[in-house]
Design an enzyme around this catalytic site. Structure first.
Site, mmCIF file in Angstrom:
data_model
loop_
_atom_site.group_PDB
_atom_site.id
_atom_site.type_symbol
_atom_site.label_atom_id
_atom_site.label_comp_id
_atom_site.label_asym_id
_atom_site.label_seq_id
_atom_site.Cartn_x
_atom_site.Cartn_y
_atom_site.Cartn_z
ATOM 1 N N CYS A 1 -16.421 -7.682 -0.245
ATOM 2 C CA CYS A 1 -16.922 -7.853 1.128
ATOM 3 C C CYS A 1 -18.333 -8.446 1.182
ATOM 4 O O CYS A 1 -18.788 -8.867 2.240
ATOM 5 C CB CYS A 1 -16.869 -6.533 1.882
ATOM 6 S SG CYS A 1 -15.236 -5.809 1.910
ATOM 7 N N HIS B 1 -21.615 -6.856 7.895
ATOM 8 C CA HIS B 1 -20.207 -6.793 7.483
ATOM 9 C C HIS B 1 -19.459 -5.893 8.462
ATOM 10 O O HIS B 1 -19.949 -4.834 8.862
ATOM 11 C CB HIS B 1 -20.124 -6.238 6.057
ATOM 12 C CG HIS B 1 -18.726 -5.977 5.619
ATOM 13 N ND1 HIS B 1 -17.713 -6.900 5.775
ATOM 14 C CD2 HIS B 1 -18.148 -4.888 5.030
ATOM 15 C CE1 HIS B 1 -16.590 -6.392 5.302
ATOM 16 N NE2 HIS B 1 -16.828 -5.171 4.856
ATOM 17 N N ASN C 1 -11.404 -5.229 9.112
ATOM 18 C CA ASN C 1 -12.258 -5.617 7.993
ATOM 19 C C ASN C 1 -11.593 -6.800 7.272
ATOM 20 O O ASN C 1 -10.556 -6.634 6.641
ATOM 21 C CB ASN C 1 -12.425 -4.426 7.053
ATOM 22 C CG ASN C 1 -13.320 -4.722 5.862
ATOM 23 O OD1 ASN C 1 -13.640 -5.876 5.584
ATOM 24 N ND2 ASN C 1 -13.701 -3.686 5.148
HETATM 25 O O1 UT7 Z 1 -15.879 -3.014 3.090
HETATM 26 C C1 UT7 Z 1 -15.851 -1.664 2.762
HETATM 27 C C2 UT7 Z 1 -14.432 -1.202 2.978
HETATM 28 N N1 UT7 Z 1 -14.231 0.146 3.326
HETATM 29 C C3 UT7 Z 1 -14.870 0.830 4.297
HETATM 30 O O2 UT7 Z 1 -15.787 0.398 4.921
HETATM 31 C C4 UT7 Z 1 -14.382 2.215 4.579
HETATM 32 C C5 UT7 Z 1 -15.517 3.157 4.840
HETATM 33 N N2 UT7 Z 1 -15.001 4.440 5.280
HETATM 34 C C6 UT7 Z 1 -14.542 4.613 6.521
HETATM 35 O O3 UT7 Z 1 -14.545 3.697 7.325
HETATM 36 C C7 UT7 Z 1 -14.071 5.984 6.908
HETATM 37 O O4 UT7 Z 1 -14.387 6.904 5.891
HETATM 38 C C8 UT7 Z 1 -12.557 6.015 7.196
HETATM 39 C C9 UT7 Z 1 -12.264 5.255 8.474
HETATM 40 C C10 UT7 Z 1 -11.768 5.427 6.038
HETATM 41 C C11 UT7 Z 1 -12.099 7.455 7.377
HETATM 42 O O5 UT7 Z 1 -12.832 8.065 8.428
HETATM 43 P P1 UT7 Z 1 -13.380 9.545 8.290
HETATM 44 O O6 UT7 Z 1 -13.992 9.899 9.556
HETATM 45 O O7 UT7 Z 1 -14.240 9.559 7.048
HETATM 46 O O8 UT7 Z 1 -12.055 10.365 8.113
HETATM 47 P P2 UT7 Z 1 -11.631 11.303 6.878
HETATM 48 O O9 UT7 Z 1 -11.415 10.491 5.645
HETATM 49 O O10 UT7 Z 1 -12.591 12.431 6.824
HETATM 50 O O11 UT7 Z 1 -10.226 11.816 7.342
HETATM 51 C C12 UT7 Z 1 -10.105 12.709 8.416
HETATM 52 C C13 UT7 Z 1 -8.636 12.956 8.658
HETATM 53 C C14 UT7 Z 1 -7.839 13.326 7.392
HETATM 54 O O12 UT7 Z 1 -6.939 14.341 7.759
HETATM 55 P P3 UT7 Z 1 -7.193 15.869 7.313
HETATM 56 O O13 UT7 Z 1 -7.235 15.829 5.826
HETATM 57 O O14 UT7 Z 1 -8.526 16.233 7.924
HETATM 58 O O15 UT7 Z 1 -6.035 16.580 7.886
HETATM 59 C C15 UT7 Z 1 -7.061 12.077 7.103
HETATM 60 O O16 UT7 Z 1 -5.836 12.342 6.474
HETATM 61 O O17 UT7 Z 1 -8.025 11.788 9.199
HETATM 62 C C16 UT7 Z 1 -6.822 11.528 8.485
HETATM 63 N N3 UT7 Z 1 -6.546 10.109 8.494
HETATM 64 C C17 UT7 Z 1 -5.834 9.508 9.457
HETATM 65 N N4 UT7 Z 1 -5.240 9.965 10.564
HETATM 66 C C18 UT7 Z 1 -4.611 9.082 11.348
HETATM 67 C C19 UT7 Z 1 -6.958 9.190 7.589
HETATM 68 N N5 UT7 Z 1 -6.494 7.978 7.950
HETATM 69 C C20 UT7 Z 1 -5.802 8.158 9.104
HETATM 70 C C21 UT7 Z 1 -5.116 7.281 9.968
HETATM 71 N N6 UT7 Z 1 -4.545 7.780 11.065
HETATM 72 N N7 UT7 Z 1 -5.039 5.956 9.713
#
Ligand code: UT7
Length: 320
Positions: free
Chosen positions: A114, A247, A277
């Site tokens: 990225c 980004h 992204n």
């Molecule tokens: O260029 C760099 C590329 N990558 C990034 O920039 C990613 C950076 N990270 C992020 O953007 C965030 O960490 C995410 C969007 C990936 C995740 O957001 P978060 O607020 O950190 O959520 P989390 O990982 O803490 O997950 C919370 C919950 C989990 O459920 P439980 O375990 O609390 O029951 C996940 O399983 O959200 C769940 N979850 C989803 N639910 C619905 C994760 N993905 C999804 C989804 N739909 N797509």
């Protein structure tokens, strides 16, 4: 003193749009979660048979037209991509052929995920400043959806396809003030596609693996640092910058970075809602949109900042 200056921008996103509602039918997710946690509403997905160089081609044609130039003028092609058309030749060579550039112009790819566009811009800047190139095409292009596991809701909702390009030419006035590049391979496992071809087989995984929370924290920290580094190197304050083009990975990363830097939300270009992204394409796509809709004007100071797998991060401070 010779600077390199952006004299044209262009971008392209494939016609096929995949909305959050469409994703609800593919994987266990919902529109409200994706919007609130990422800011993404939709992303574009390549057509059957469409490759990264096809996307790059249209973005380059648009950038050249904006600069009133033709492919015959081009004397350097740098493509930033994580999703090359093939292992080799480079996507830049394939793009050169599609553009009809037949004068032996050097063409090569850069892989910094990225942060790829910032790395590519920095390379091309050095060629132009040093007098080795007078018309450089710098492209970020991705068919990133090729790398997705559509059953993994942690990653598949985040990414999309697209391309953005700029033309760089020598100028007596800035131009690119400075670029700042960094990498730290100790964080390789935080975000990766841990696979490779060997003896006709894919060894390891051909799809994205990510520790989302760790990536989030790392991204917010280094984006702020690398923006400050660019400001300090040029004796400027954030108030001197007209636009931040970060980004586009997650609206919460973008907002946190903006808040840490103390820049008004109204001066931060955001496209993550419509593109998701797009990795190396995200910064030039956002830049082109803001140029074309009239927000970024000639003379404006723009701060570009990227972060991605590697880990890599970097910034560029430019005057348009
Ligand atoms: O260029 C760099 C590329 N990558 C990034 O920039 C990613 C950076 N990270 C992020 O953007 C965030 O960490 C995410 C969007 C990936 C995740 O957001 P978060 O607020 O950190 O959520 P989390 O990982 O803490 O997950 C919370 C919950 C989990 O459920 P439980 O375990 O609390 O029951 C996940 O399983 O959200 C769940 N979850 C989803 N639910 C619905 C994760 N993905 C999804 C989804 N739909 N797509």
């Amino acid at each position: 003193m010779i600077y390199s200056k952006i004299t044209g921008t262009g971008s392209y996103t494939p016609e096929r749009v995949l909305t959050n509602r469409d994703l609800e039918k593919i994987v266990d997710t919902d529109d409200a979660w994706i919007r609130s946690r990422t800011g993404i509403q939709q992303r574009h997905v390549r057509a059957e048979g469409q490759t990264t160089s096809d996307l790059a081609l249209v973005a380059c044609q648009r950038a050249l037209a904006a600069a009133n130039l033709t492919p015959a003028d081009v004397d350097l092609i740098v493509v930033a991509t994580t999703t090359p058309d093939m292992v080799f030749p480079s996507t830049a060579c394939l793009l050169q052929d599609k553009l009809g550039v037949t004068n032996g112009t050097p063409a090569f790819d850069i892989q910094a995920v990225c942060t790829g566009f910032v790395y590519a811009l920095s390379m091309a800047d050095k060629f132009v400043r040093g007098g080795s190139a007078r018309c450089a095409l710098v492209v970020g292009a991705e068919t990133f959806t090729n790398l997705l596991d559509w059953s993994d809701r942690n990653t598949c909702v985040l990414f999309g396809d697209g391309a953005g390009a700029v033309v760089l030419q020598p100028s007596k006035t800035p131009g690119i003030y400075s670029t700042h590049l960094h990498a730290d391979g100790r964080h390789a496992n935080m975000l990766s596609v841990p696979g490779a071809f060997c003896a006709g087989q894919a060894n390891g995984s051909p799809t994205v693996k990510m520790d989302g929370g760790a990536v989030f924290k790392f991204a917010v920290k280094v984006l702020d640092q690398v923006c400050r580094e660019a400001l300090e190197a040029n004796g400027l304050q954030i108030a001197d910058v007209d636009w931040l083009v970060p980004h586009q990975a997650n609206i919460r990363i973008i907002e946190s970075t903006g808040q840490k830097l103390g820049i008004d939300a109204g001066r931060v270009v955001v496209t993550v809602d419509r593109h998701g992204n797009t990795s190396a394409a995200s910064i030039p796509l956002a830049l082109d949109l803001a140029v074309r809709d009239g927000r970024i004007q000639p003379g404006h100071k723009v701060l570009l900042a990227g972060v991605g797998g590697g880990f890599t991060w970097g910034s560029a401070l430019i005057s348009m």
